[in-house]
Design a protein around this motif. Structure first.
Motif, PDB file in Angstrom:
ATOM      1  N   SER A  52       0.808  -1.224   0.000  1.00  0.00           N
ATOM      2  CA  SER A  52       0.000   0.000   0.000  1.00  0.00           C
ATOM      3  C   SER A  52       0.839   1.271   0.000  1.00  0.00           C
ATOM      4  N   HIS A  53       2.161   1.132   0.060  1.00  0.00           N
ATOM      5  CA  HIS A  53       3.104   2.244   0.121  1.00  0.00           C
ATOM      6  C   HIS A  53       2.909   3.087   1.378  1.00  0.00           C
ATOM      7  N   LEU A  54       2.533   2.425   2.471  1.00  0.00           N
ATOM      8  CA  LEU A  54       2.547   3.082   3.772  1.00  0.00           C
ATOM      9  C   LEU A  54       3.953   3.083   4.341  1.00  0.00           C
ATOM     10  N   ILE A  55       4.793   2.173   3.850  1.00  0.00           N
ATOM     11  CA  ILE A  55       6.235   2.228   4.077  1.00  0.00           C
ATOM     12  C   ILE A  55       6.910   2.087   2.707  1.00  0.00           C
ATOM     13  N   GLU A  56       8.144   2.524   2.621  1.00  0.00           N
ATOM     14  CA  GLU A  56       8.879   2.510   1.357  1.00  0.00           C
ATOM     15  C   GLU A  56       9.713   1.236   1.249  1.00  0.00           C
ATOM     16  N   PRO A  57       9.408   0.350   0.301  1.00  0.00           N
ATOM     17  CA  PRO A  57      10.273  -0.817   0.107  1.00  0.00           C
ATOM     18  C   PRO A  57      11.674  -0.375  -0.308  1.00  0.00           C
ATOM     19  N   SER A  58      12.671  -1.104   0.145  1.00  0.00           N
ATOM     20  CA  SER A  58      14.054  -0.775  -0.197  1.00  0.00           C
ATOM     21  C   SER A  58      14.530  -1.511  -1.436  1.00  0.00           C
ATOM     22  N   ALA A  59      13.814  -2.550  -1.850  1.00  0.00           N
ATOM     23  CA  ALA A  59      14.200  -3.317  -3.035  1.00  0.00           C
ATOM     24  C   ALA A  59      12.994  -4.101  -3.520  1.00  0.00           C
ATOM     25  N   GLY A  60      13.091  -4.560  -4.773  1.00  0.00           N
ATOM     26  CA  GLY A  60      12.049  -5.411  -5.329  1.00  0.00           C
ATOM     27  C   GLY A  60      11.029  -4.651  -6.143  1.00  0.00           C
ATOM     28  N   GLU A  61      10.047  -5.385  -6.662  1.00  0.00           N
ATOM     29  CA  GLU A  61       9.008  -4.813  -7.494  1.00  0.00           C
ATOM     30  C   GLU A  61       7.649  -5.297  -7.025  1.00  0.00           C
ATOM     31  N   GLU A  76      -2.913   6.919  -5.016  1.00  0.00           N
ATOM     32  CA  GLU A  76      -2.924   6.450  -6.398  1.00  0.00           C
ATOM     33  C   GLU A  76      -3.173   4.944  -6.458  1.00  0.00           C
ATOM     34  N   ILE A  77      -2.640   4.224  -5.470  1.00  0.00           N
ATOM     35  CA  ILE A  77      -2.857   2.771  -5.401  1.00  0.00           C
ATOM     36  C   ILE A  77      -4.327   2.478  -5.120  1.00  0.00           C
ATOM     37  N   VAL A  78      -4.926   3.238  -4.205  1.00  0.00           N
ATOM     38  CA  VAL A  78      -6.361   3.079  -3.931  1.00  0.00           C
ATOM     39  C   VAL A  78      -7.173   3.378  -5.180  1.00  0.00           C
ATOM     40  N   ARG A  79      -6.802   4.419  -5.905  1.00  0.00           N
ATOM     41  CA  ARG A  79      -7.528   4.799  -7.115  1.00  0.00           C
ATOM     42  C   ARG A  79      -7.514   3.676  -8.151  1.00  0.00           C
ATOM     43  N   ALA A 105     -14.994   6.739   0.120  1.00  0.00           N
ATOM     44  CA  ALA A 105     -15.223   7.107  -1.280  1.00  0.00           C
ATOM     45  C   ALA A 105     -14.629   8.474  -1.600  1.00  0.00           C
ATOM     46  N   TYR A 106     -13.637   8.911  -0.831  1.00  0.00           N
ATOM     47  CA  TYR A 106     -13.152  10.287  -0.963  1.00  0.00           C
ATOM     48  C   TYR A 106     -12.502  10.578  -2.313  1.00  0.00           C
ATOM     49  N   LEU A 107     -12.060   9.538  -3.022  1.00  0.00           N
ATOM     50  CA  LEU A 107     -11.446   9.746  -4.336  1.00  0.00           C
ATOM     51  C   LEU A 107     -12.464   9.746  -5.468  1.00  0.00           C
ATOM     52  N   ARG A 108     -13.709   9.480  -5.143  1.00  0.00           N
ATOM     53  CA  ARG A 108     -14.744   9.356  -6.173  1.00  0.00           C
ATOM     54  C   ARG A 108     -15.599  10.613  -6.220  1.00  0.00           C
ATOM     55  N   ARG A 109     -16.209  10.852  -7.408  1.00  0.00           N
ATOM     56  CA  ARG A 109     -17.002  12.068  -7.598  1.00  0.00           C
ATOM     57  C   ARG A 109     -18.451  11.776  -7.980  1.00  0.00           C
ATOM     58  N   ALA A 152     -13.692   0.256   3.191  1.00  0.00           N
ATOM     59  CA  ALA A 152     -12.865  -0.173   2.058  1.00  0.00           C
ATOM     60  C   ALA A 152     -13.725  -0.440   0.829  1.00  0.00           C
ATOM     61  N   LEU A 153     -14.884  -1.045   1.015  1.00  0.00           N
ATOM     62  CA  LEU A 153     -15.766  -1.347  -0.112  1.00  0.00           C
ATOM     63  C   LEU A 153     -16.271  -0.078  -0.798  1.00  0.00           C
ATOM     64  N   MET A 154     -16.349   1.031  -0.059  1.00  0.00           N
ATOM     65  CA  MET A 154     -16.823   2.277  -0.645  1.00  0.00           C
ATOM     66  C   MET A 154     -15.868   2.838  -1.693  1.00  0.00           C
ATOM     67  N   ALA A 155     -14.644   2.334  -1.730  1.00  0.00           N
ATOM     68  CA  ALA A 155     -13.684   2.749  -2.753  1.00  0.00           C
ATOM     69  C   ALA A 155     -13.842   1.953  -4.046  1.00  0.00           C
ATOM     70  N   ARG A 156     -14.807   1.027  -4.072  1.00  0.00           N
ATOM     71  CA  ARG A 156     -15.011   0.128  -5.217  1.00  0.00           C
ATOM     72  C   ARG A 156     -13.720  -0.621  -5.567  1.00  0.00           C
ATOM     73  N   PRO A 157     -13.145  -1.345  -4.610  1.00  0.00           N
ATOM     74  CA  PRO A 157     -11.873  -2.030  -4.878  1.00  0.00           C
ATOM     75  C   PRO A 157     -12.053  -3.260  -5.746  1.00  0.00           C
ATOM     76  N   ARG A 158     -10.988  -3.625  -6.432  1.00  0.00           N
ATOM     77  CA  ARG A 158     -10.911  -4.916  -7.102  1.00  0.00           C
ATOM     78  C   ARG A 158     -10.176  -5.917  -6.221  1.00  0.00           C
ATOM     79  N   MET A 159      -9.389  -5.392  -5.275  1.00  0.00           N
ATOM     80  CA  MET A 159      -8.658  -6.258  -4.349  1.00  0.00           C
ATOM     81  C   MET A 159      -8.562  -5.574  -2.994  1.00  0.00           C
ATOM     82  N   ILE A 160      -8.679  -6.388  -1.933  1.00  0.00           N
ATOM     83  CA  ILE A 160      -8.570  -5.888  -0.563  1.00  0.00           C
ATOM     84  C   ILE A 160      -7.443  -6.620   0.156  1.00  0.00           C
ATOM     85  N   LEU A 161      -6.653  -5.857   0.901  1.00  0.00           N
ATOM     86  CA  LEU A 161      -5.655  -6.407   1.816  1.00  0.00           C
ATOM     87  C   LEU A 161      -6.263  -6.368   3.212  1.00  0.00           C
TER      88      LEU A 161
END
Length: 239
Positions: A52-61, A76-79, A105-109, A152-161
């Motif tokens: 979720s990029h709440l921490i910065e990975p030091s390596a990998g993809e 952007e990941i949530v979007r 749903a804060y990213l939705r209009r 979380a469902l209010m963001a219309r996710p395709r995947m949930i962690l």
């Protein structure tokens, strides 16, 4: 569209001088429930936070639906449709249930779609509708977990962690929450990466599982095989 909704390739992460993850690689197939297991401090929540990029990975993809997301901001990941339900629920306790859900749903209009999704969440969790104007601080632990998932469902996710959804809940509430998770996967096709302390329950819900030890993957495989694996039974199932 990629066969794999989520892929981690050699992901490492640190908290200061402490190495929390070392070369973690895992894959989650579209429409699947996959469990990420391990003892306390093994790196499970760190893995979700790195995705979720709440921490910065030091390596990998990190790939989501075939596209790299490691350098994207969390919003952007949530979007893109990848949403995390954090450990401990982390609801906004001074806000009402409805306000918490609307924040999801804060990213939705599109207001009409947001209203439809709010109704859908209330259908999934009728107790939240009953308490829609109450402050989140007045809810029980189980109700707060429902609220965190609903948000979380209010963001219309395709995947949930999902991070430790059973933590602190009674066995009856745990059963209700996991039945809802299974229904969301089956009826809405929601892809789920599940971190869970109840290993037996997680393996029964998931089709595949990964086990972390000290920030590194030690074992992976189909859940039914891991349920009968002697090492897993000794270490995590008390057998």
């Amino acid at each position: 569209m990629s066969e794999w909704m989520l892929e981690l390739k050699g992901v490492s992460a640190s908290y200061g001088a402490i190495q929390a993850l070392q070369g973690v690689s895992l894959r989650v197939r579209q429409g699947a429930i996959v469990a990420l297991l391990g003892s306390n401090g093994a790196g499970k929540s760190t893995t979700l936070n790195a995705i979720s990029h709440l921490i910065e990975p030091s390596a990998g993809e990190i790939m989501f639906d075939g596209e790299p997301i490691r350098r994207l901001r969390s919003d952007e990941i949530v979007r893109r449709g990848l949403v995390q339900v954090p450990e401990g629920r982390e609801v906004f306790k001074d806000m009402s249930v409805r306000e918490n859900l609307e924040l999801g749903a804060y990213l939705r209009r599109a207001r009409a779609e947001i209203a439809q999704d709010l109704d859908r969440v209330f259908q999934t969790f009728p107790r939240l509708k009953e308490r829609s104007e109450q402050k989140a601080s007045t809810l029980s632990g189980g109700e707060q977990q429902m609220l965190a998932i609903g948000r979380a469902l209010m963001a219309r996710p395709r995947m949930i962690l999902l991070d430790e959804p059973s933590m602190g809940l009674s066995p009856l509430l745990v059963e209700q929450i996991f039945e809802t998770i299974q229904r969301l996967n089956r009826e809405q096709g929601l892809t789920i990466l599940l971190v869970e302390q109840d290993v037996r329950l997680a393996l029964r819900l998931a089709s595949h599982a990964y086990i972390l030890e000290n920030g590194e993957l030690s074992l992976e495989g189909p859940s039914d095989r891991l349920l009968t694996d002697p090492a897993v039974r000794r270490a995590y199932l008390g057998v």
